[in-house]
Motif scaffolding. Structure first.
Motif, PDB file in Angstrom:
ATOM      1  N   ILE A  24       5.509   8.065   1.908  1.00  0.00           N
ATOM      2  CA  ILE A  24       5.657   9.206   0.993  1.00  0.00           C
ATOM      3  C   ILE A  24       6.126   8.752  -0.384  1.00  0.00           C
ATOM      4  O   ILE A  24       5.686   9.265  -1.410  1.00  0.00           O
ATOM      5  CB  ILE A  24       6.581  10.296   1.589  1.00  0.00           C
ATOM      6  CG1 ILE A  24       6.487  11.570   0.763  1.00  0.00           C
ATOM      7  CG2 ILE A  24       7.991   9.838   1.753  1.00  0.00           C
ATOM      8  CD1 ILE A  24       7.173  12.761   1.390  1.00  0.00           C
ATOM      9  N   ILE A  25       6.973   7.736  -0.427  1.00  0.00           N
ATOM     10  CA  ILE A  25       7.392   7.184  -1.717  1.00  0.00           C
ATOM     11  C   ILE A  25       6.182   6.649  -2.468  1.00  0.00           C
ATOM     12  O   ILE A  25       5.982   6.915  -3.657  1.00  0.00           O
ATOM     13  CB  ILE A  25       8.430   6.052  -1.515  1.00  0.00           C
ATOM     14  CG1 ILE A  25       9.773   6.634  -1.074  1.00  0.00           C
ATOM     15  CG2 ILE A  25       8.604   5.235  -2.790  1.00  0.00           C
ATOM     16  CD1 ILE A  25      10.806   5.583  -0.679  1.00  0.00           C
ATOM     17  N   LEU A  26       5.353   5.899  -1.761  1.00  0.00           N
ATOM     18  CA  LEU A  26       4.157   5.336  -2.397  1.00  0.00           C
ATOM     19  C   LEU A  26       3.223   6.439  -2.886  1.00  0.00           C
ATOM     20  O   LEU A  26       2.663   6.350  -3.985  1.00  0.00           O
ATOM     21  CB  LEU A  26       3.432   4.416  -1.408  1.00  0.00           C
ATOM     22  CG  LEU A  26       4.135   3.083  -1.165  1.00  0.00           C
ATOM     23  CD1 LEU A  26       3.498   2.339   0.012  1.00  0.00           C
ATOM     24  CD2 LEU A  26       4.098   2.212  -2.426  1.00  0.00           C
ATOM     25  N   LEU A  27       3.086   7.483  -2.098  1.00  0.00           N
ATOM     26  CA  LEU A  27       2.200   8.569  -2.529  1.00  0.00           C
ATOM     27  C   LEU A  27       2.712   9.239  -3.799  1.00  0.00           C
ATOM     28  O   LEU A  27       1.926   9.559  -4.690  1.00  0.00           O
ATOM     29  CB  LEU A  27       2.037   9.601  -1.408  1.00  0.00           C
ATOM     30  CG  LEU A  27       1.272   9.128  -0.174  1.00  0.00           C
ATOM     31  CD1 LEU A  27       1.015  10.277   0.772  1.00  0.00           C
ATOM     32  CD2 LEU A  27      -0.038   8.466  -0.569  1.00  0.00           C
ATOM     33  N   TYR A  28       4.018   9.428  -3.897  1.00  0.00           N
ATOM     34  CA  TYR A  28       4.563  10.032  -5.112  1.00  0.00           C
ATOM     35  C   TYR A  28       4.334   9.138  -6.323  1.00  0.00           C
ATOM     36  O   TYR A  28       4.014   9.609  -7.418  1.00  0.00           O
ATOM     37  CB  TYR A  28       6.056  10.341  -4.956  1.00  0.00           C
ATOM     38  CG  TYR A  28       6.296  11.717  -4.386  1.00  0.00           C
ATOM     39  CD1 TYR A  28       5.987  12.862  -5.121  1.00  0.00           C
ATOM     40  CD2 TYR A  28       6.810  11.881  -3.114  1.00  0.00           C
ATOM     41  CE1 TYR A  28       6.183  14.123  -4.594  1.00  0.00           C
ATOM     42  CE2 TYR A  28       7.009  13.141  -2.579  1.00  0.00           C
ATOM     43  CZ  TYR A  28       6.695  14.259  -3.328  1.00  0.00           C
ATOM     44  OH  TYR A  28       6.884  15.511  -2.799  1.00  0.00           O
ATOM     45  N   LEU A  29       4.504   7.848  -6.112  1.00  0.00           N
ATOM     46  CA  LEU A  29       4.307   6.932  -7.232  1.00  0.00           C
ATOM     47  C   LEU A  29       2.831   6.856  -7.628  1.00  0.00           C
ATOM     48  O   LEU A  29       2.493   6.768  -8.815  1.00  0.00           O
ATOM     49  CB  LEU A  29       4.845   5.546  -6.879  1.00  0.00           C
ATOM     50  CG  LEU A  29       6.374   5.477  -6.865  1.00  0.00           C
ATOM     51  CD1 LEU A  29       6.861   4.215  -6.179  1.00  0.00           C
ATOM     52  CD2 LEU A  29       6.915   5.531  -8.295  1.00  0.00           C
ATOM     53  N   LEU A  30       1.951   6.880  -6.639  1.00  0.00           N
ATOM     54  CA  LEU A  30       0.516   6.859  -6.951  1.00  0.00           C
ATOM     55  C   LEU A  30       0.104   8.143  -7.663  1.00  0.00           C
ATOM     56  O   LEU A  30      -0.771   8.139  -8.536  1.00  0.00           O
ATOM     57  CB  LEU A  30      -0.299   6.689  -5.664  1.00  0.00           C
ATOM     58  CG  LEU A  30      -0.297   5.277  -5.080  1.00  0.00           C
ATOM     59  CD1 LEU A  30      -0.776   5.269  -3.644  1.00  0.00           C
ATOM     60  CD2 LEU A  30      -1.177   4.350  -5.931  1.00  0.00           C
ATOM     61  N   LYS A  31       0.774   9.227  -7.334  1.00  0.00           N
ATOM     62  CA  LYS A  31       0.429  10.520  -7.912  1.00  0.00           C
ATOM     63  C   LYS A  31       0.979  10.664  -9.339  1.00  0.00           C
ATOM     64  O   LYS A  31       0.277  11.085 -10.254  1.00  0.00           O
ATOM     65  CB  LYS A  31       1.004  11.627  -7.013  1.00  0.00           C
ATOM     66  CG  LYS A  31       0.644  13.043  -7.394  1.00  0.00           C
ATOM     67  CD  LYS A  31       1.344  14.009  -6.435  1.00  0.00           C
ATOM     68  CE  LYS A  31       1.006  15.460  -6.766  1.00  0.00           C
ATOM     69  NZ  LYS A  31       1.761  16.378  -5.873  1.00  0.00           N
TER      70      LYS A  31
END
Lengths: 113, 113
Positions: A24-31
């Motif tokens: 989820i951290i990675l998804l927020y950063l990718l977003k």
DNA sequence: CTGTATCCAATATGATACTG
DNA sequence: CAGTATCATATTGGATACAG
């Protein structure tokens, strides 16, 4: 399948992405591209500061994310995905799609979760 | 990136594949089609019976592999990948490729492992 | 041969308080 | 605001012995 089990490198990829809050951290950063520590903390419900810091440090160590400190009071620290880190995106997308279908598969077969 | 972090299903896929020996077990099953318990145990160096059994049960529970018992003495049990389980193959391949490149990336940047 | 059962060590995560 | 330190709990995996 042409991967030789004796010299498989799946683990190296898993190591990056495994951790209770890492996807989820990675998804927020990718977003978002760039996000501050507290903003991220608010975005990820229930995560503790300790785990957020730990995961961010690990991702930074692997060159997946970048950490930028603004020397001011109160402090401001921004996290962002690196160019290199973006190479994880297809894998996360593939897992997300498979995971979505898997939930459906289990419902179709009444598999207890 | 079009995955909404709030409803991401990456975890569902990770749950299947995470476990100390799960990737290599899956690779052997994808490669061989069918393999007996002890054959698998010999193939995976250092794995204990306990962990092999545990991982196989978990994969069976998720319909990734099938377990066929031949009622004879001494017992014979064969494990095989299911049709459905084969849908994991692209993800494992993607992770293997990414992992291989990541090792190289770390060498190029002198990142301590 | 294909497992279980038990006990133990290591690691991951959580709760909470404190700091520059 | 962005952490660190400390203590506690939960989960994972290993070693070993035993069983049908």
């Amino acid at each position: 399948m042409n991967i030789d089990p004796e010299q498989c490198h799946v683990e190296e990829a898993l190591d990056i992405v495994v951790g209770k809050w890492k996807p989820i951290i990675l998804l927020y950063l990718l977003k978002n591209g760039t996000i501050r520590f507290n903003e991220l903390k608010r975005s990820v419900p229930n995560i503790t500061q300790k785990m957020l810091t730990k995961h961010l440090r690990e991702l930074e160590e692997e060159d997946i994310i970048a950490r930028k400190v603004y020397p001011q009071v109160p402090p401001k620290v921004e996290y962002s995905i690196t160019e290199y880190g973006r190479s994880l995106e297809p894998i996360l997308e593939a897992m997300h799609e498979w995971g979505t279908k898997h939930q459906q598969h289990k419902r179709n077969n009444n598999v207890p979760s």
